[in-house]
Design a protein around this motif. Sequence first.
Motif, short mmCIF file in Angstrom:
data_model
loop_
_atom_site.label_atom_id
_atom_site.label_comp_id
_atom_site.label_asym_id
_atom_site.label_seq_id
_atom_site.Cartn_x
_atom_site.Cartn_y
_atom_site.Cartn_z
N TRP C 71 57.52 58.12 49.37
CA TRP C 71 56.47 59.01 48.86
C TRP C 71 56.83 59.62 47.51
CZ3 TRP C 71 51.86 58.57 50.45
CH2 TRP C 71 51.66 58.03 51.71
N LEU C 72 58.13 59.59 47.19
CA LEU C 72 58.56 60.12 45.90
C LEU C 72 57.93 59.33 44.75
CD1 LEU C 72 60.47 62.44 45.50
CD2 LEU C 72 62.28 60.85 45.04
N ILE C 73 57.86 57.99 44.91
CA ILE C 73 57.27 57.15 43.86
C ILE C 73 55.78 57.46 43.75
CG2 ILE C 73 56.82 54.80 43.10
CD1 ILE C 73 59.25 53.89 44.49
N THR C 74 55.10 57.57 44.91
CA THR C 74 53.68 57.90 44.88
C THR C 74 53.43 59.22 44.16
OG1 THR C 74 53.59 56.89 47.05
CG2 THR C 74 51.63 58.01 46.31
N LEU C 75 54.25 60.20 44.50
CA LEU C 75 54.11 61.53 43.89
C LEU C 75 54.31 61.43 42.37
CD1 LEU C 75 53.81 64.47 44.96
CD2 LEU C 75 56.25 64.68 44.67
N PHE C 76 55.35 60.67 41.99
CA PHE C 76 55.66 60.52 40.57
C PHE C 76 54.51 59.85 39.83
CE2 PHE C 76 57.70 58.36 37.01
CZ PHE C 76 58.36 59.41 36.45
N LEU C 77 53.97 58.77 40.42
CA LEU C 77 52.87 58.07 39.75
C LEU C 77 51.63 58.94 39.69
CD1 LEU C 77 53.14 54.41 40.98
CD2 LEU C 77 53.57 55.32 38.73
#
Lengths: 89, 167, 134
Positions: C71-77
Amino acid sequence: MLKWAIIIVAALICVALFMNLWRLIQGPSIQDRILALDTMYINSIALIILYGINVGTGLYFEAALLIAMLGFVSTSALCKYLLRGDLIE
Amino acid sequence: MFPAKESRFLPMPFHSLLLFIVWLLLNNTLAFGHILLALFFAWAIPKLVSMLKHGHPTIKKPWLALRYALLVMKDILVANIEVALIVLGPLNKIHPSFIAIPLDIKSDLGVTLFASTISLTPGTVSTEISEDRKWLYVHALHMDDPEQMIKEAKERYEVPLKEILGC
Amino acid sequence: MEFWLESLVAIVLVIGGVFLLIGSIGLVRLPDIYTRLHGPTKATTLGIAGLLLASSVVSSFAEGSISIHEWLITLFLLITAPVSANMIAKTALHHGLPAIERTKGQELMEQANRQAPPTGMTTSLESDAKDKQP
């Protein structure tokens, strides 16, 4: 079933990547090319995650995160350069 | 819980919370050692950087912020389906348009959040902001009624944001 | 993994892939740079979110413990996608790239580039309203 889904999605992403490549080569303006490059970064993140699911390790997460960060930084650096003609003022 | 005067022990409570969560997510663990390390980072890093900044933005109503986040998530889903239909449908029927939205929100964080929300939700991308921070220029993919759209965006996103940030 | 969960993951994966493809189709099909911005910024965010949700569920089952660091990548994007779209739009305005002819409100482009407040805004809205009435 999951194997088939992975193969289908990989095919979809490859088609998407070729479309981005077409826009990258064709793109009438330099902004189009930056946008195509940015989309290519995101599609390659998707491909890496898909490969991670396929082989069943969490190792590729770091690679995906790094591409996401570098993609954003390079997009904003290119835009900044086009806006100001200089990166560090 | 959220003192008006900033405490010296935890100068930026929300940044601390964010650092704590991100550290645990990065390591994907709930081990005791990592929790301890995350607590240390969440305390030390804001304390070090807080003197670099003037005027920390504060969140006045955290529960409203959570509701706002859920609303935006739902709208992103709807926006995606709308944009997908437009992209796959006939293109000579769309009417793209530039519009200017008057801004009531003043703080940096508020304007940034509002512009980002506009970019992520139905058929609009924020392009530029006027120097006096009173107007946000927006490009819309398909626009029938600009006034209706401006009113809706202001009611749906700007009013809750103003309430959350208390400005 | 149980059958229903596996099929659910497969469906989420395919939906994510379809949204990624739609974003790229938008990049190819739409007529000018300002409209092209819409496809990738929105569709790819949801596509990546779908893929990461599937990845999170699969690796949670493989490791036997909950894995949510995807979810970190989703949040970042989610945070960076609007910012990069905004920067590209800014650059396009700065270089004065033309929008397609039927774009409304083109007089705003020049004012937006100067970061000036829109001068003729209220009048243009009124004239639009007048055009609609008959």
